[in-house]
Design an enzyme around this catalytic site. Structure first.
Site, PDB file in Angstrom:
ATOM      1  N   GLY A 258     100.021   2.290  32.477  1.00 39.26           N
ATOM      2  CA  GLY A 258     100.227   3.871  32.836  1.00 39.26           C
ATOM      3  C   GLY A 258     100.036   4.914  33.488  1.00 39.26           C
ATOM      4  O   GLY A 258      99.160   4.101  34.501  1.00 39.26           O
ATOM      5  N   GLY A 260      98.752   8.502  34.270  1.00 40.72           N
ATOM      6  CA  GLY A 260      97.906   9.416  33.289  1.00 40.72           C
ATOM      7  C   GLY A 260      95.724   9.833  33.116  1.00 40.72           C
ATOM      8  O   GLY A 260      95.001   8.496  33.472  1.00 40.72           O
ATOM      9  N   ASN A 261      95.871  10.802  32.135  1.00 40.69           N
ATOM     10  CA  ASN A 261      94.220  10.747  31.871  1.00 40.69           C
ATOM     11  C   ASN A 261      93.768   9.043  31.079  1.00 40.69           C
ATOM     12  O   ASN A 261      92.862   8.624  31.304  1.00 40.69           O
ATOM     13  CB  ASN A 261      93.806  11.844  31.048  1.00 40.69           C
ATOM     14  CG  ASN A 261      93.745  13.126  31.961  1.00 40.69           C
ATOM     15  OD1 ASN A 261      93.685  12.889  33.545  1.00 40.69           O
ATOM     16  ND2 ASN A 261      94.983  14.230  31.120  1.00 40.69           N
ATOM     17  N   GLU A 284     102.848  -0.139  38.440  1.00 39.93           N
ATOM     18  CA  GLU A 284     104.234   0.894  39.142  1.00 39.93           C
ATOM     19  C   GLU A 284     103.278   1.655  39.493  1.00 39.93           C
ATOM     20  O   GLU A 284     104.294   2.905  41.196  1.00 39.93           O
ATOM     21  CB  GLU A 284     105.739   0.672  38.331  1.00 39.93           C
ATOM     22  CG  GLU A 284     104.600   2.432  36.672  1.00 39.93           C
ATOM     23  CD  GLU A 284     105.867   2.396  36.536  1.00 39.93           C
ATOM     24  OE1 GLU A 284     106.771   2.141  36.184  1.00 39.93           O
ATOM     25  OE2 GLU A 284     105.507   3.553  35.425  1.00 39.93           O
ATOM     26  N   ASN A 374     108.886  13.138  28.980  1.00 40.85           N
ATOM     27  CA  ASN A 374     109.209  12.787  30.421  1.00 40.85           C
ATOM     28  C   ASN A 374     110.007  11.846  30.852  1.00 40.85           C
ATOM     29  O   ASN A 374     110.795  11.947  30.755  1.00 40.85           O
ATOM     30  CB  ASN A 374     107.411  12.158  31.044  1.00 40.85           C
ATOM     31  CG  ASN A 374     106.593  12.811  30.297  1.00 40.85           C
ATOM     32  OD1 ASN A 374     106.521  14.473  30.671  1.00 40.85           O
ATOM     33  ND2 ASN A 374     105.398  13.056  30.402  1.00 40.85           N
TER      34      ASN A 374
HETATM   35  O1  0RQ Z   1     101.283  18.436  24.597  1.00 44.05           O
HETATM   36  O2  0RQ Z   1     100.894  18.951  26.793  1.00 44.05           O
HETATM   37  O3  0RQ Z   1     101.390  20.622  25.175  1.00 44.05           O
HETATM   38  O4  0RQ Z   1      99.372  19.825  25.014  1.00 44.05           O
HETATM   39  O5  0RQ Z   1     101.908  15.039  23.998  1.00 44.05           O
HETATM   40  O6  0RQ Z   1      99.664  14.237  25.564  1.00 44.05           O
HETATM   41  O7  0RQ Z   1      97.566  13.154  24.751  1.00 44.05           O
HETATM   42  O8  0RQ Z   1      98.064  15.214  27.347  1.00 44.05           O
HETATM   43  O9  0RQ Z   1      98.574  12.342  27.038  1.00 44.05           O
HETATM   44  O10 0RQ Z   1      99.077  13.434  29.415  1.00 44.05           O
HETATM   45  O11 0RQ Z   1      99.111  11.042  28.618  1.00 44.05           O
HETATM   46  O12 0RQ Z   1     101.094  11.747  27.623  1.00 44.05           O
HETATM   47  C1  0RQ Z   1     103.449   9.048  26.278  1.00 44.05           C
HETATM   48  C2  0RQ Z   1     103.748  11.601  27.271  1.00 44.05           C
HETATM   49  C3  0RQ Z   1     101.522  10.849  27.233  1.00 44.05           C
HETATM   50  C4  0RQ Z   1     102.807   9.851  28.872  1.00 44.05           C
HETATM   51  C5  0RQ Z   1     102.662  10.166  27.404  1.00 44.05           C
HETATM   52  C6  0RQ Z   1     101.250  15.931  22.606  1.00 44.05           C
HETATM   53  C7  0RQ Z   1      99.813  16.558  23.204  1.00 44.05           C
HETATM   54  C8  0RQ Z   1     100.381  17.076  25.075  1.00 44.05           C
HETATM   55  C9  0RQ Z   1     100.788  14.941  26.082  1.00 44.05           C
HETATM   56  P1  0RQ Z   1     101.143  19.462  25.768  1.00 44.05           P
HETATM   57  P2  0RQ Z   1      98.339  14.501  26.150  1.00 44.05           P
HETATM   58  P3  0RQ Z   1      99.215  12.391  28.007  1.00 44.05           P
HETATM   59  C10 0RQ Z   1     104.268   5.495  33.175  1.00 44.05           C
HETATM   60  C11 0RQ Z   1     105.314   4.559  31.952  1.00 44.05           C
HETATM   61  C12 0RQ Z   1     105.871   7.410  29.493  1.00 44.05           C
HETATM   62  C13 0RQ Z   1     105.729   6.135  28.956  1.00 44.05           C
HETATM   63  C14 0RQ Z   1     104.396   4.917  29.601  1.00 44.05           C
HETATM   64  C15 0RQ Z   1     104.489   9.597  29.367  1.00 44.05           C
HETATM   65  C16 0RQ Z   1     101.367  16.145  25.764  1.00 44.05           C
HETATM   66  O13 0RQ Z   1     102.053   8.723  28.505  1.00 44.05           O
HETATM   67  O14 0RQ Z   1     105.013   9.634  29.403  1.00 44.05           O
HETATM   68  O15 0RQ Z   1     103.698   5.396  29.576  1.00 44.05           O
HETATM   69  N1  0RQ Z   1     104.079   8.316  29.131  1.00 44.05           N
HETATM   70  N2  0RQ Z   1     105.529   5.625  30.874  1.00 44.05           N
HETATM   71  O16 0RQ Z   1      99.744  17.064  22.299  1.00 44.05           O
HETATM   72  C17 0RQ Z   1     103.649  16.243  19.337  1.00 44.05           C
HETATM   73  C18 0RQ Z   1     102.741  13.331  18.534  1.00 44.05           C
HETATM   74  C19 0RQ Z   1     102.117  13.720  20.383  1.00 44.05           C
HETATM   75  C20 0RQ Z   1     102.756  14.374  20.739  1.00 44.05           C
HETATM   76  C21 0RQ Z   1     101.141  13.436  21.740  1.00 44.05           C
HETATM   77  N3  0RQ Z   1     102.814  12.668  18.361  1.00 44.05           N
HETATM   78  N4  0RQ Z   1     103.987  14.798  18.493  1.00 44.05           N
HETATM   79  N5  0RQ Z   1     102.591  16.150  20.845  1.00 44.05           N
HETATM   80  N6  0RQ Z   1     102.155  14.512  22.016  1.00 44.05           N
HETATM   81  N7  0RQ Z   1     101.419  12.976  20.735  1.00 44.05           N
HETATM   82  C22 0RQ Z   1     105.360   6.113  33.724  1.00 44.05           C
HETATM   83  C23 0RQ Z   1     105.963   5.585  34.834  1.00 44.05           C
HETATM   84  O17 0RQ Z   1     106.395   5.104  35.042  1.00 44.05           O
HETATM   85  C24 0RQ Z   1     106.243   7.278  35.785  1.00 44.05           C
END
Ligand code: 0RQ
Length: 493
Positions: A258, A260-261, A284, A374
Site C-alpha cells: 500500500g 504511506g510510511n 498499484e 481515505n
Molecule cells: O491520524 O492524521 O490525525 O495523526 O489515522 O494514521 O498511523 O499516520 O498511518 O498515514 O499510513 O494511514 C489506514 C489511514 C493509515 C492508510 C491508513 C489515525 C492516526 C492518524 C493516519 P492523524 P497513520 P497512515 C493503498 C491501499 C487505505 C487502505 C489501503 C489508508 C491517521 O494506510 O488510508 O491500504 N489505507 N489501501 O492517528 C482512530 C484508529 C486509528 C486512527 C490510525 N484505530 N482510530 N484514528 N488512526 N488508527 C491506497 C491506494 O489504493 C491508493
C-alpha cells in the site's frame, strides 16, 4: 498542432453544471492540475453570482491538491469516487456536503464501462504527447484514463511538458471486454506486456489542449520511526520464515504494498533482509523506495498503475530512463489491481489497517465507525485474492488512547475470511486456518499493545460462547469509552 490550444480558464468555461468528468490521476501522479483548478475558480464565481455549479469527478484513486483540494474548497463537487486522501475533501464528505462512494479501485473502470457511473461528458487527462491521429502518451499514471478517454463525449488534454516523452514504452494499455465476451488477461508474469504504448482515441473528440509545465504534487515521507521500523522488520522476518518453511517458493512471490510510511518501512526491511531474495512488485503504487530497490538490485521488476514518486526521484528516473524502461510497467488500474492476476501470480499483499478485531476483520477506512479517513483503495482488490494477505498497523493510535485491536471492528472492509496475517510492532498473528477463538488469542498475545491485553482478555472471558464468541451489547464498549471519555482503557467488561 492539429488541435486547438486554449487556456485552462477557456477549458473550464466549456464545463456545465452537473457534468460528469473522468480526470486522469492515481494519487497525485499524472493527475490533471490546471483545468480542475480553473474549474474550481469558475465554481467560485458562479456561486458568487448565485448560480449552482458542481461537477461529478471520477479519478483513478485520490488526486492532488490541485484537483481534490481546490474542488473541495470551492464546494464544486456534486459527486466523487473512488478514493481520496485530502483534508478538505474528507471534511466535506463527513459533513455530508460531498456525495462520495468508497470503491474497490479495480472496479471503477468496470463500473464506468457497465454504465453504473452514468454517461461521461468529459475526459480531462494529462499527457506527455498527443499525435495528430489521436495517440495519447500518458504521464506518471494510467489509472482510469483509457476508459475515460474511450467513454467520454469530449476530451481536453493537459499537455504537461514537465513530463518526459521518454516515458514512451513504460505504459501497457490494455482493456478487457465487457461480459459475456471477456477472455483471460494474457499476463502470466509481472513483466508481461499485452497492450499498447499509448491510448488511441478518435481525434475529433479532442476539443482542446491546455499547455502546462507542472510537477506532480507528491509529498515526501516521514523518516521511519521505531514503530514503523519494527512493523517492517516483523513483516520481513515473517516472510523470510515462510520461505524457509517452504510455504513461499525459493524464487519468492510478487509483492503488493500500500501507500504511506509503514509501506515504505516494510519494503525497506525486506530490502535489507539477507534471507529475502530479489523480488518483483505487482502493485498499484510505486513509491520512492521501489525506485531505490530497483537501482540497488533488491527488486527485479515493478508493475503498477502509478509512479507516485517525489520530483527528485522522477528526475532520477528520466535521467536514467534506459535503465528503468525494462524494469517498470504502468498499467490501467483494472489490470494492475485485477483479482484474476492477483490469484494467478500468487501476490503477497501488504496493506494498512486502521483497526482489526479479535477475529481478524479489518477496518481500513473509517474512524469510530462513521468518519471516512481515505477509503479502501486497492486493498480489497489484492487482499481477497492474495496468496498471503497481510495487514499492518501500529498497536495504538492517539498516544495510546485508542487500541487498534478491538472486540469488533466499527466498520468492516476486509472480512476474517480474507485476512491471513496481522502484524503490529509487537509481533505477528498468523490467522491462517485458525478458529475464531484461536485467532483472538493470537491477536491479543502477539499484536495488541501490552497495556490493552488484559482488557481484551476480560472481554473474551465475559462474552457469550458460540463459534465466534461475542456479546453484542459489549462489543463496542472500547469505542464508546473513547467517544464518551476520550480513552479506550476506560471500558469495563
Ligand atoms: O491520524 O492524521 O490525525 O495523526 O489515522 O494514521 O498511523 O499516520 O498511518 O498515514 O499510513 O494511514 C489506514 C489511514 C493509515 C492508510 C491508513 C489515525 C492516526 C492518524 C493516519 P492523524 P497513520 P497512515 C493503498 C491501499 C487505505 C487502505 C489501503 C489508508 C491517521 O494506510 O488510508 O491500504 N489505507 N489501501 O492517528 C482512530 C484508529 C486509528 C486512527 C490510525 N484505530 N482510530 N484514528 N488512526 N488508527 C491506497 C491506494 O489504493 C491508493
Amino acid at each position: 498542432m492539429a488541435y486547438k490550444t486554449m487556456t485552462a480558464e477557456e477549458a473550464a468555461s466549456l464545463i456545465k453544471n452537473g457534468d460528469n468528468i473522468a480526470f486522469s490521476g492515481f494519487t497525485p501522479a499524472g493527475a490533471a492540475k490546471a483545468i480542475p483548478t480553473a474549474i474550481a475558480e469558475r465554481a467560485k464565481s458562479e456561486h458568487a453570482a448565485g448560480r449552482e455549479f458542481k461537477i461529478k469527478a471520477i479519478t483513478g484513486a485520490s488526486g492532488g491538491p490541485s484537483l481534490d483540494g481546490v474542488l473541495a474548497q470551492a464546494d464544486a463537487l456534486e459527486y466523487r469516487a473512488p478514493y481520496q486522501s485530502n483534508a478538505d475533501m474528507r471534511k466535506g464528505i463527513n459533513a455530508g456536503s460531498i456525495n462520495f462512494t468508497d470503491m474497490h479501485l479495480s472496479m471503477t473502470p468496470q463500473y464506468m464501462n457497465y454504465g453504473f457511473l452514468g454517461k461521461f461528458d468529459w475526459a480531462i487527462v494529462e499527457a506527455a504527447e498527443v499525435s495528430e491521429n489521436g495517440e495519447i502518451l500518458l504521464t506518471t499514471s494510467v489509472g482510469i484514463s483509457p476508459t475515460g478517454l474511450k467513454l467520454a463525449d469530449k476530451i481536453i488534454i493537459e499537455l504537461n511538458e514537465y513530463h518526459s516523452p521518454k516515458l514512451r514504452g513504460m505504459h501497457d494499455i490494455y482493456e478487457t471486454a465487457n461480459p459475456p465476451y471477456r477472455r483471460e488477461i494474457p499476463i502470466y508474469t509481472c513483466s508481461d506486456r499485452c497492450g499498447t504504448e499509448t491510448v488511441k482515441v478518435d481525434p475529433s473528440k479532442i476539443v482542446g489542449i491546455v499547455l502546462t509545465n507542472r510537477p506532480d504534487e507528491v509529498g515526501g515521507f516521514k523518516e521511519a520511526d521505531a514503530i514503523t521500523t519494527k512493523v517492517g522488520e516483523n513483516v520481513s522476518n515473517f516472510l523470510a520464515a515462510e520461505m524457509k518453511a517452504g510455504r513461499i517458493p525459493a524464487e519468492f512471490l510478487p509483492i503488493q504494498s500500500g501507500v504511506g510510511n509503514i509501506a515504505n518501512a516494510v519494503l525497506g526491511a525486506m530490502g535489507s533482509n539477507p534471507d529475502i531474495p530479489q523480488f518483483s512488485m505487482f502493485s498499484e503504487v510505486l513509491q520512492d523506495s521501489v525506485i531505490d530497490m530497483l537501482e540497488n538490485g533488491h527488486m527485479k521488476f515493478a508493475s503498477a498503475t502509478s509512479l507516485t514518486v517525489t520530483s527528485p526521484k522522477l528526475k532520477e528516473i528520466y535521467d536514467n530512463i534506459k535503465f528503468f524502461h525494462d524494469k517498470i510497467v504502468l498499467r490501467p488500474q483494472e489490470i494492475s489491481n485485477n483479482p484474476e492476476l492477483v490469484r494467478r501470480l500468487g501476490i503477497i499483499s501488504i496493506n494498512t489497517a486502521i483497526e482489526v478485531d479479535l477475529f481478524g476483520n479489518v477496518n481500513s477506512s473509517h474512524i469510530m465507525g462513521k468518519n471516512l479517513m481515505n477509503g479502501i483503495g486497492g486493498s480489497g482488490d489484492f487482499t481477497r485474492s492474495a496468496y498471503i494477505s497481510i495487514f499492518t498497523t501500529p498497536a495504538v493510535a492517539k498516544g495510546g488512547l485508542i487500541s487498534a485491536f478491538v472486540p469488533l471492528v466499527s466498520h468492516a472492509d476486509h472480512s476474517e475470511h480474507s485476512v491471513n496475517v496481522v502484524v503490529s510492532e509487537y509481533g505477528v498473528a498468523d490467522l491462517r486456518c485458525k478458529t475464531p477463538m484461536q485467532r483472538a488469542e493470537l491477536i491479543i498475545n502477539n499484536c495488541a499493545a501490552p497495556e490493552y491485553r488484559d482488557l481484551l482478555r476480560a472481554y473474551m472471558a465475559s462474552v457469550a460462547k458460540g463459534h465466534t464468541p461475542q456479546t453484542l451489547s459489549k462489543a463496542y464498549a472500547m469505542h464508546e469509552a473513547f467517544v464518551k471519555e476520550g480513552d479506550m482503557h476506560k471500558a469495563v467488561f
